[in-house]
Design a protein around this motif. Structure first.
Motif, short mmCIF file in Angstrom:
data_model
loop_
_atom_site.label_atom_id
_atom_site.label_comp_id
_atom_site.label_asym_id
_atom_site.label_seq_id
_atom_site.Cartn_x
_atom_site.Cartn_y
_atom_site.Cartn_z
N TYR A 191 -11.26 -4.83 -7.64
CA TYR A 191 -10.41 -4.87 -8.82
C TYR A 191 -8.99 -4.48 -8.44
N GLU A 192 -8.03 -5.25 -8.94
CA GLU A 192 -6.61 -5.02 -8.67
C GLU A 192 -6.12 -3.79 -9.43
N MET A 193 -5.49 -2.88 -8.70
CA MET A 193 -5.05 -1.61 -9.29
C MET A 193 -3.55 -1.62 -9.57
N ILE A 194 -3.16 -0.93 -10.64
CA ILE A 194 -1.75 -0.73 -10.94
C ILE A 194 -1.16 0.31 -9.99
N HIS A 195 -1.89 1.39 -9.78
CA HIS A 195 -1.52 2.46 -8.84
C HIS A 195 -2.63 2.54 -7.81
N ASN A 196 -2.25 2.55 -6.54
CA ASN A 196 -3.25 2.56 -5.47
C ASN A 196 -3.44 3.93 -4.84
N GLU A 197 -2.49 4.81 -5.02
CA GLU A 197 -2.50 6.10 -4.34
C GLU A 197 -2.51 7.24 -5.36
N TYR A 198 -3.11 8.35 -4.95
CA TYR A 198 -3.02 9.57 -5.75
C TYR A 198 -1.58 10.07 -5.71
N ILE A 199 -1.16 10.72 -6.77
CA ILE A 199 0.23 11.18 -6.84
C ILE A 199 0.29 12.68 -7.11
N ASP A 200 1.36 13.26 -6.62
CA ASP A 200 1.72 14.65 -6.96
C ASP A 200 3.07 14.53 -7.68
N TYR A 201 3.02 14.07 -8.92
CA TYR A 201 4.22 13.69 -9.65
C TYR A 201 5.19 14.85 -9.88
#
Length: 185
Positions: free
Chosen positions: A160-170
Motif C-alpha cells: 500500500y502506498e503511504m503518505i508518510h514513509n518514516e517515523y518522525i520526531d516532529y
C-alpha cells in the motif's frame, strides 16, 4: 526677519518629519496587530478542523485495527477491497491533517496574547507526531502482512502506498511518540 522665516520653516519641517515617523510607526503597529489577529483566527479555525479530522482519523484507525485483527492469508483476497477502502480514507484524512498542521505550524512562531492559542501552539506538534507515527506503524504492519501473503501464496500484490514513509520526531524532543505499542490508545 529672514532668519525667523528660515527658523520657522526648519521647525515645521522637523515637526512634519517627526509626525510622519510617528504615523509610520502607528501604521506598522496596527498592521502587525491585524496580522497577529488574523493568524490567531487561522490557528483557531485550523485547530477546530484538526480536531474533527483527528476524530475521523481515530474512527478510521479503529475500523482498520478491527479488520486487521482477523487477518488470515486464506481469506485476505475476500477482504482486500475493504482494506483498500479503509486505507484510502486513512490516507485522505492524513492529507487533511497535514494541511491543518501546515496552517498552524507557520503561525506558531510567536507568542500571542491569547492563552488558548499559545496552548495550541505548545501542544499540536506532539499530537501530530503521534498521529503520523501510528499511521506509519499501521501501514507498515499492513504491508508486512501483504509481503507474508505474497510469500505464502506466491502472489504479487503491491504494498500500500503511504503518505508518510518514516517515523518522525516532529517536536525534536528525542522521543518518537506513537511508536511504542503502549501509546496506541
Amino acid at each position: 526677519m529672514k532668519d525667523k522665516k528660515k527658523m520657522l520653516i526648519i521647525i515645521i519641517s522637523i515637526l512634519l518629519v517627526i509626525l510622519g515617523g510617528i504615523l509610520i510607526i502607528i501604521y506598522n503597529i496596527n498592521k502587525s496587530n491585524k496580522i497577529k489577529n488574523e493568524n490567531m483566527e487561522i490557528i483557531s479555525s485550523s485547530y477546530q478542523d484538526l480536531s474533527i479530522n483527528v476524530s475521523d482519523y481515530n474512527e478510521i484507525r479503529m475500523e482498520y485495527l478491527n479488520l486487521s485483527s482477523d487477518f488470515f492469508y486464506e481469506t485476505f483476497t475476500l477482504d482486500k477491497d475493504k482494506y483498500e477502502e479503509i486505507l484510502n480514507r486513512y490516507n485522505e484524512v492524513i492529507k487533511k491533517i497535514d494541511n491543518n498542521i501546515a496552517m498552524i505550524d507557520k503561525r506558531c512562531k510567536v507568542i500571542y496574547e491569547d492563552k488558548n492559542i499559545n496552548k495550541i501552539c505548545d501542544s499540536y506538534q506532539e499530537l501530530y507526531e503521534k498521529i503520523i507515527n501510528l499511521y506509519v506503524l499501521d501501514i507498515n504492519n499492513y504491508n508486512k502482512k501483504i509481503d507474508g501473503y505474497n510469500d505464502y501464496k506466491n502472489d504479487n500484490i503491491n504494498n500500500y502506498e503511504m503518505i508518510h514513509n518514516e517515523y518522525i520526531d516532529y517536536n525534536d524532543d528525542g522521543v518518537y511518540e506513537g511508536i511504542d505499542s503502549n501509546e496506541e490508545n
